[in-house]
Design an enzyme around this catalytic site. Structure first.
Site, PDB file in Angstrom:
ATOM      1  N   SER A 153       0.833  -1.198   0.000  1.00  9.99           N
ATOM      2  CA  SER A 153       0.000   0.000   0.000  1.00  9.99           C
ATOM      3  C   SER A 153       0.877   1.262   0.000  1.00  9.99           C
ATOM      4  CB  SER A 153      -0.927  -0.072   1.220  1.00  9.99           C
ATOM      5  OG  SER A 153      -1.936   0.886   1.163  1.00  9.99           O
ATOM      6  N   ASP A 164      -8.929  -6.672  -4.249  1.00 12.96           N
ATOM      7  CA  ASP A 164      -8.518  -5.370  -3.703  1.00 12.96           C
ATOM      8  C   ASP A 164      -9.054  -4.282  -4.624  1.00 12.96           C
ATOM      9  OD1 ASP A 164      -7.269  -3.101  -2.754  1.00 12.96           O
ATOM     10  OD2 ASP A 164      -5.252  -3.950  -2.772  1.00 12.96           O
ATOM     11  N   HIS A 194      -7.980  -5.345   0.078  1.00 13.04           N
ATOM     12  CA  HIS A 194      -6.693  -4.690   0.276  1.00 13.04           C
ATOM     13  C   HIS A 194      -5.939  -5.278   1.463  1.00 13.04           C
ATOM     14  CE1 HIS A 194      -3.731  -1.598  -0.230  1.00 13.04           C
ATOM     15  NE2 HIS A 194      -3.972  -1.049   0.933  1.00 13.04           N
TER      16      HIS A 194
END
Lengths: 384, 384
Positions: A157, A322, A355
């Site tokens: 991320s 995600d 995610h």
């Protein structure tokens, strides 16, 4: 089953350390911090050639405590215990792993909760910090640790954005960059979710323009809301359906009396517990760093041009469900790297966990990451 | 271009009317409303056979004002002006169109803002209303208007849920049900977004347990946040990217100074303007009706069993980038209807506009809806 360990194997008890940088540090904004601390942990040992160091960059709400426990009876291990440890995908028998709390954080590194040399705590006066600023400060930490070149800079991320920035800003100091569930820049939708989270915090009456601490307050409600929004977007529709479905905690759906769904109570709990352990000003600072990240912007919006001097090789991993950092974003990274003639391995992992997948011990994910790291160690981390 | 009009053709100036139901009305919850008003509008004329009536059911934030203008200089037409009017997909030269504000609404129908016979305004004491309650009250309105059977009951999103419930509860009164961007029930993710919106409202200090009006207050901030969350989820990532991208309203991305993205200011504006025109208690009531809707639950979670007595035919429309009421949800409806041996037409429309697509004059969408309605009129609305 992955061929890498995902059991209780652990780096054991770890003690955070502090790197105190006592000279002025200029940020991209032009603001100069007179000094800063970075809290970090290390796992494994730096070899004699000093070529087996790995840097772990954390995401929005992460910190330096990536693996192990802070005491023998510490109930909760570090946030990436699934991937870091002896025999694990990032094998501490092979690598010297460094994890830090970023500048602006709220877990010991200099940030909004720290003492402001101008008086009081920084609070909202802590300057805007960008991903390049983080990378710059991490390079100073590397100097301090005697690491000239990292075998890998790894992050999921927002952490993947730092790994990418490392490869651009310090091409000679990064052998490999591992970008997991990341993106070359946020989409409008992603910025919108971050803005709503910030708006929830700043419109909490206890926020007091960020000066809540001075007044003995905390914007719990706004911060909890921000986390609830974030949390939903880090999960997948499918995964939430499998986990909660339309299960009721109480009430009768047909009459509509006293209805509470399991997913509602779960989310409220997540929000409330987060608001007790995280600082609101840091949350705002971190989401802005996410939003502003756009390395191509400095190169006429040409990511290929931004990558021109890069020498690192890349592993780019994404997860099918995600939607906050979609597979497409990772594919854009892969395509830009291929076009720029870089060495890149891309993997798309089937996962129902959205995610959040990058934090989980998914066998295929551990295999991809662990196999890559093993090869990296064999090729680059032996005696020269 | 659609072969149905999407230009300025309009039903013209319309005047809302009120249906006053002066006898007790029992809700599913067991609570009895002593009386209620429903505000409605009609467009076109009921034919002699009384078989050309169409009911429009509104979504979360909709109301009775679906088409036309309230005065000659009214700047803004009704919310479904794209689809309702002379020569349009729902052709007022052919059909007698009825649109109402649902029970619990805040635009004139009896709801939280109305006078409570027990004293004051209802506020948070207004009872929970379910989709079957709405359909029941709409049937009473139909009685009042002399409509024994609707040629079609039509709705998008929460409106489609009402159309489906109509077909189940009053099989003899619905010739056709048109379900647009809808679902047989919400997913956990969808409930989660609604819960966050409610939490934003109820945790606004001005909410005062729903008694804000009595105290001269309004939970503007919480309601605006709720709308911002909703709004992002009604758009698509792709559509937002096309419309806003990473365009800045102000500031410098590289330094992070004074940055405001266009999408941020747009969202804040949407939130603020909504909080001035919508009631917070109604917003909570409407989202709960959405969450609780689950017609199969009364039939052992067997949607096919719920549909057994249904005689209506169906049009089910969904939009490719709608992730709040995904194509998959509409496909589940289509498959259940097919399995239950009902007559159903399914259409998946390419659109970049997410859930909001159902409100927009997309040519292919207008063609599908208009062609279906034309055929319906030819087959069922002539002289018998």
């Amino acid at each position: 089953m992955s061929r890498f360990r995902q059991d209780s194997a652990s780096v054991g008890v770890v003690t955070p350390q502090t790197f105190a940088h006592e000279t002025p540090f200029a940020l991209r904004s032009g603001v100069v911090l007179p000094r800063f601390d970075l809290v970090y942990e290390t796992y494994g040992a730096l070899n004699a050639q000093r070529n087996n160091a790995v840097l772990i960059c954390h995401a929005l709400s992460g910190n330096h405590h990536a693996a192990g426990r802070h005491s023998a009876d510490d109930a909760k291990p570090g946030w990436w215990e699934a991937c870091i440890g002896p025999g694990k995908a990032i094998d501490t028998n092979r690598f010297y792993v460094v994890a830090l709390n970023n500048l602006g954080g709220c877990h010991g590194s200099t940030g909004p909760c720290s003492v402001n040399p101008a008086g009081g705590t920084y609070g909202p006066d802590f300057p805007t910090v960008t991903v390049p600023d983080w990378v710059h400060s991490q390079a100073l930490l590397a100097d301090h640790l005697g690491i000239e070149r990292f075998a890998a800079v790894i992050g999921g991320s927002l952490g993947g954005m730092q790994a990418l920035q490392w490869s651009i800003d310090y091409p000679e100091r990064v052998r490999s960059a591992v970008l997991i569930a990341s993106a070359a820049k946020l989409t409008a939708q992603n910025i919108a979710f971050n803005e709503i989270a910030r708006h929830a915090i700043t419109s909490d009456p206890h926020f007091r323009d960020g000066r809540y601490r001075e007044q003995g307050l905390n914007p719990d409600v706004g911060l909890a809301l921000a986390r609830m929004i974030g949390h939903v977007t880090y999960l997948s529709d499918y995964g939430m359906g499998r986990r909660f479905g339309r299960d009721l905690k109480s009430g009768d759906l047909s009459s509509g009396q006293g209805v509470e769904f399991q997913v509602e109570s779960y989310l409220r709990y997540q929000g409330q517990s987060f608001s007790r352990r995280f600082d609101a000003n840091t949350y705002i600072l971190m989401t802005k760093a996410l939003d502003y990240f756009d390395p191509a912007a400095d190169y006429g919006d040409d990511l290929g041009e931004a990558l021109r001097r890069v020498t690192a090789e890349f592993l780019v991993v994404s997860f099918t469900t995600d939607w906050r950092f979609a597979v497409q974003r990772s594919q854009e990274l892969v395509h830009a790297l291929v076009r720029a003639d870089k060495r890149v391995t891309g993997a798309i992992i089937d996962s129902e966990h959205g995610h959040d997948s990058f934090l989980l011990p998914l066998p295929r994910y551990l295999d991809v990451l662990g196999t890559y790291m093993t090869r990296l160690h064999e090729e680059h981390c032996g005696a020269s």
